[in-house]
Design a protein around this motif. Structure first.
Motif, PDB file in Angstrom:
ATOM      1  N   GLN A  54      24.137  24.717  62.857  1.00 20.99           N
ATOM      2  CA  GLN A  54      23.178  23.120  62.786  1.00 20.99           C
ATOM      3  C   GLN A  54      22.073  23.408  63.808  1.00 20.99           C
ATOM      4  O   GLN A  54      22.184  23.896  64.767  1.00 20.99           O
ATOM      5  CB  GLN A  54      24.257  22.092  63.510  1.00 20.99           C
ATOM      6  CG  GLN A  54      25.195  21.399  62.445  1.00 20.99           C
ATOM      7  CD  GLN A  54      26.262  20.765  63.128  1.00 20.99           C
ATOM      8  OE1 GLN A  54      26.216  20.625  64.488  1.00 20.99           O
ATOM      9  NE2 GLN A  54      26.801  20.168  62.479  1.00 20.99           N
ATOM     10  N   SER A  74      20.790  34.647  70.602  1.00 23.81           N
ATOM     11  CA  SER A  74      21.975  34.781  71.453  1.00 23.81           C
ATOM     12  C   SER A  74      22.418  36.164  71.020  1.00 23.81           C
ATOM     13  O   SER A  74      23.251  36.771  72.009  1.00 23.81           O
ATOM     14  CB  SER A  74      23.054  33.776  71.086  1.00 23.81           C
ATOM     15  OG  SER A  74      23.190  33.757  69.772  1.00 23.81           O
ATOM     16  N   SER A  76      24.138  36.372  68.184  1.00 29.37           N
ATOM     17  CA  SER A  76      25.375  36.240  67.422  1.00 29.37           C
ATOM     18  C   SER A  76      25.174  36.645  65.956  1.00 29.37           C
ATOM     19  O   SER A  76      23.835  36.760  65.593  1.00 29.37           O
ATOM     20  CB  SER A  76      25.712  34.582  67.367  1.00 29.37           C
ATOM     21  OG  SER A  76      24.438  33.922  66.477  1.00 29.37           O
ATOM     22  N   ASP A 224      25.616  22.000  71.334  1.00 25.32           N
ATOM     23  CA  ASP A 224      27.154  22.632  71.632  1.00 25.32           C
ATOM     24  C   ASP A 224      26.997  24.174  71.215  1.00 25.32           C
ATOM     25  O   ASP A 224      26.106  24.443  70.142  1.00 25.32           O
ATOM     26  CB  ASP A 224      28.139  22.100  70.799  1.00 25.32           C
ATOM     27  CG  ASP A 224      28.230  20.553  71.130  1.00 25.32           C
ATOM     28  OD1 ASP A 224      28.131  20.258  72.400  1.00 25.32           O
ATOM     29  OD2 ASP A 224      28.937  19.780  70.394  1.00 25.32           O
ATOM     30  N   TYR A 226      25.802  26.328  73.310  1.00 24.55           N
ATOM     31  CA  TYR A 226      24.857  27.087  74.078  1.00 24.55           C
ATOM     32  C   TYR A 226      25.790  27.054  75.589  1.00 24.55           C
ATOM     33  O   TYR A 226      26.418  26.128  75.686  1.00 24.55           O
ATOM     34  CB  TYR A 226      23.577  26.513  74.441  1.00 24.55           C
ATOM     35  CG  TYR A 226      22.756  27.022  73.495  1.00 24.55           C
ATOM     36  CD1 TYR A 226      22.078  28.313  73.584  1.00 24.55           C
ATOM     37  CD2 TYR A 226      22.148  25.911  72.448  1.00 24.55           C
ATOM     38  CE1 TYR A 226      21.061  28.661  72.606  1.00 24.55           C
ATOM     39  CE2 TYR A 226      21.262  26.708  71.421  1.00 24.55           C
ATOM     40  CZ  TYR A 226      20.645  27.943  71.590  1.00 24.55           C
ATOM     41  OH  TYR A 226      19.730  28.395  70.791  1.00 24.55           O
TER      42      TYR A 226
HETATM   43  C1  LIG Z   1      23.438  18.212  66.482  1.00 20.17           C
HETATM   44  C2  LIG Z   1      23.101  19.569  66.973  1.00 20.17           C
HETATM   45  C3  LIG Z   1      21.775  20.101  66.686  1.00 20.17           C
HETATM   46  C4  LIG Z   1      21.513  21.288  67.286  1.00 20.17           C
HETATM   47  N1  LIG Z   1      20.189  21.906  67.257  1.00 20.17           N
HETATM   48  C5  LIG Z   1      19.970  23.055  67.748  1.00 20.17           C
HETATM   49  C6  LIG Z   1      18.676  23.651  67.735  1.00 20.17           C
HETATM   50  O1  LIG Z   1      17.654  23.000  67.309  1.00 20.17           O
HETATM   51  N2  LIG Z   1      18.507  24.922  68.113  1.00 20.17           N
HETATM   52  C7  LIG Z   1      19.280  25.624  68.487  1.00 20.17           C
HETATM   53  O2  LIG Z   1      19.184  26.839  68.856  1.00 20.17           O
HETATM   54  N3  LIG Z   1      20.606  25.205  68.539  1.00 20.17           N
HETATM   55  C8  LIG Z   1      21.173  23.787  68.027  1.00 20.17           C
HETATM   56  N4  LIG Z   1      22.366  23.364  68.255  1.00 20.17           N
HETATM   57  C9  LIG Z   1      23.516  24.437  68.443  1.00 20.17           C
HETATM   58  C10 LIG Z   1      23.625  25.466  67.220  1.00 20.17           C
HETATM   59  O3  LIG Z   1      24.368  24.886  66.376  1.00 20.17           O
HETATM   60  C11 LIG Z   1      24.457  26.701  67.784  1.00 20.17           C
HETATM   61  O4  LIG Z   1      25.740  26.124  68.281  1.00 20.17           O
HETATM   62  C12 LIG Z   1      23.775  27.373  68.736  1.00 20.17           C
HETATM   63  O5  LIG Z   1      22.565  27.678  68.448  1.00 20.17           O
HETATM   64  C13 LIG Z   1      24.556  28.422  69.198  1.00 20.17           C
HETATM   65  O6  LIG Z   1      24.732  29.422  68.252  1.00 20.17           O
HETATM   66  P1  LIG Z   1      24.887  30.746  68.558  1.00 20.17           P
HETATM   67  O7  LIG Z   1      25.022  31.569  67.080  1.00 20.17           O
HETATM   68  O8  LIG Z   1      23.825  31.569  69.183  1.00 20.17           O
HETATM   69  O9  LIG Z   1      26.287  31.182  69.339  1.00 20.17           O
HETATM   70  P2  LIG Z   1      27.751  30.880  68.882  1.00 20.17           P
HETATM   71  O10 LIG Z   1      28.244  32.106  67.761  1.00 20.17           O
HETATM   72  O11 LIG Z   1      28.216  29.658  68.209  1.00 20.17           O
HETATM   73  O12 LIG Z   1      28.310  31.563  70.027  1.00 20.17           O
HETATM   74  C14 LIG Z   1      28.458  30.806  71.259  1.00 20.17           C
HETATM   75  C15 LIG Z   1      28.365  31.539  72.472  1.00 20.17           C
HETATM   76  O13 LIG Z   1      28.704  32.963  72.182  1.00 20.17           O
HETATM   77  C16 LIG Z   1      27.512  33.549  72.459  1.00 20.17           C
HETATM   78  N5  LIG Z   1      27.682  34.876  71.429  1.00 20.17           N
HETATM   79  C17 LIG Z   1      27.995  34.705  70.234  1.00 20.17           C
HETATM   80  N6  LIG Z   1      28.103  35.727  69.504  1.00 20.17           N
HETATM   81  C18 LIG Z   1      27.768  36.743  70.608  1.00 20.17           C
HETATM   82  C19 LIG Z   1      27.272  38.286  70.277  1.00 20.17           C
HETATM   83  N7  LIG Z   1      27.431  38.856  69.098  1.00 20.17           N
HETATM   84  N8  LIG Z   1      26.899  38.652  71.500  1.00 20.17           N
HETATM   85  C20 LIG Z   1      26.862  38.066  72.812  1.00 20.17           C
HETATM   86  N9  LIG Z   1      27.035  36.889  72.766  1.00 20.17           N
HETATM   87  C21 LIG Z   1      27.295  36.060  71.739  1.00 20.17           C
HETATM   88  C22 LIG Z   1      26.340  33.133  72.256  1.00 20.17           C
HETATM   89  O14 LIG Z   1      25.337  33.446  73.412  1.00 20.17           O
HETATM   90  C23 LIG Z   1      26.729  31.432  72.748  1.00 20.17           C
HETATM   91  O15 LIG Z   1      26.802  31.195  74.106  1.00 20.17           O
HETATM   92  C24 LIG Z   1      22.667  22.082  67.709  1.00 20.17           C
HETATM   93  C25 LIG Z   1      23.915  21.856  67.614  1.00 20.17           C
HETATM   94  C26 LIG Z   1      23.967  20.587  67.538  1.00 20.17           C
HETATM   95  C27 LIG Z   1      25.466  20.037  67.301  1.00 20.17           C
END
Ligand SMILES: Cc1cc2nc3c(=O)[nH]c(=O)nc-3n(C[C@H](O)[C@H](O)[C@H](O)COP(=O)(O)OP(=O)(O)OC[C@H]3O[C@@H](n4cnc5c(N)ncnc54)[C@H](O)[C@@H]3O)c2cc1C
Length: 226
Positions: A54, A74, A76, A224, A226
């Motif tokens: 999201q 990140s 991911s 969520d 972060y």
């Molecule tokens: C209403 C709403 C709006 C949002 N709007 C935004 C927005 O505008 N921009 C935005 O960026 N996010 C937004 N988010 C959050 C977004 O949906 C993600 O949950 C967030 O960006 C984290 O995603 P990710 O893929 O980085 O981490 P995730 O895969 O979800 O993992 C969570 C944690 O694990 C760590 N991690 C995951 N994989 C690895 C890897 N391979 N190596 C090292 N560390 C890893 C990440 O650093 C992170 O801290 C929003 C969430 C909500 C609920």
């Protein structure tokens, strides 16, 4: 409802911070403050959380051609895949959702508090609103580790020069509840809008409540994950 669309641009908007531009499907409607779910057709890097996330929309609801989203990279699997998806390739977006709706008519001062990419929904709002006139001041408190990691900083500085009712304050240290308690006393009549990682949102709300801000004057959106 899910829409098929294409990536039209990739841009690094701050250190480790990536913006993706998508063609806006005709029937995709949203209000400033809402988010969409972006999905890649296939992950090129494995990701236990799947092929979508999201993201709040950063572009203006008046922009009928494009939708923009921004995120920290990140590492991911989903984000690696999205960053490496070519311009012109297809992705999916869901119809926008969310009840974090920024006010179209201002009846009192507004305080926007953004932590990092929590700036996203405020950018959408400011893009839409900056050409208008409005009665009450909007102050943006924008927290980042340093100026290099603050997305859209120059644009926000320009906006604050352009509009006498919009001001920008930057914070480059970890905020404490005490900071927000003091600010709450200073901006006594304001409505507060707080967006960012859950920890930052919790500290801010805690401080505002210590400073005497009523719960119904604090609106939050937690990013969520972060
Ligand atoms: C209403 C709403 C709006 C949002 N709007 C935004 C927005 O505008 N921009 C935005 O960026 N996010 C937004 N988010 C959050 C977004 O949906 C993600 O949950 C967030 O960006 C984290 O995603 P990710 O893929 O980085 O981490 P995730 O895969 O979800 O993992 C969570 C944690 O694990 C760590 N991690 C995951 N994989 C690895 C890897 N391979 N190596 C090292 N560390 C890893 C990440 O650093 C992170 O801290 C929003 C969430 C909500 C609920």
């Amino acid at each position: 409802m899910v829409f098929e669309t294409q990536i039209t641009a990739h841009k690094e908007v701050a250190q480790g911070t990536h913006e993706v531009t998508l063609a806006r499907p005709t029937a995709f409607s949203f209000k400033a403050g809402q988010y969409t779910q972006v999905a890649v057709p296939k992950l090129t890097n494995p990701d236990p959380k799947g092929r979508s996330r999201q993201f709040s929309v950063t572009s203006s609801p008046y922009d009928m051609d494009e939708i923009k989203v921004v995120f920290r990279n990140s590492g991911s699997g989903f984000k690696e895949t999205l960053i490496n998806t070519s311009i012109g390739a297809s992705v999916q977006v869901e119809q926008a959702a969310g009840s974090f709706l920024l006010p179209q008519i201002l009846t009192r001062p507004q305080m926007f508090v953004a932590g990092g990419v929590g700036i996203a929904p405020f950018m959408s709002y400011l893009h839409q609103k900056i050409e208008d006139t409005w009665e009450y001041p909007i102050t943006l408190l924008y927290g980042n580790q340093n100026p290099e990691s603050a997305a859209y900083l120059e644009e926000l500085k320009q906006m604050s020069k352009q509009h006498r009712q919009f001001s920008l304050d930057t914070i480059y240290k970890r905020p404490t509840p005490g900071l927000f308690a003091k600010l709450a006393e200073k901006y006594i009549d304001a409505v507060w809008w707080v967006v960012g990682p859950p920890g930052m949102v919790a500290v801010t709300v805690n401080g505002l409540q210590l400073g005497g801000v009523a719960t119904d004057k604090i609106m939050t959106e937690s990013f969520d994950g972060y």
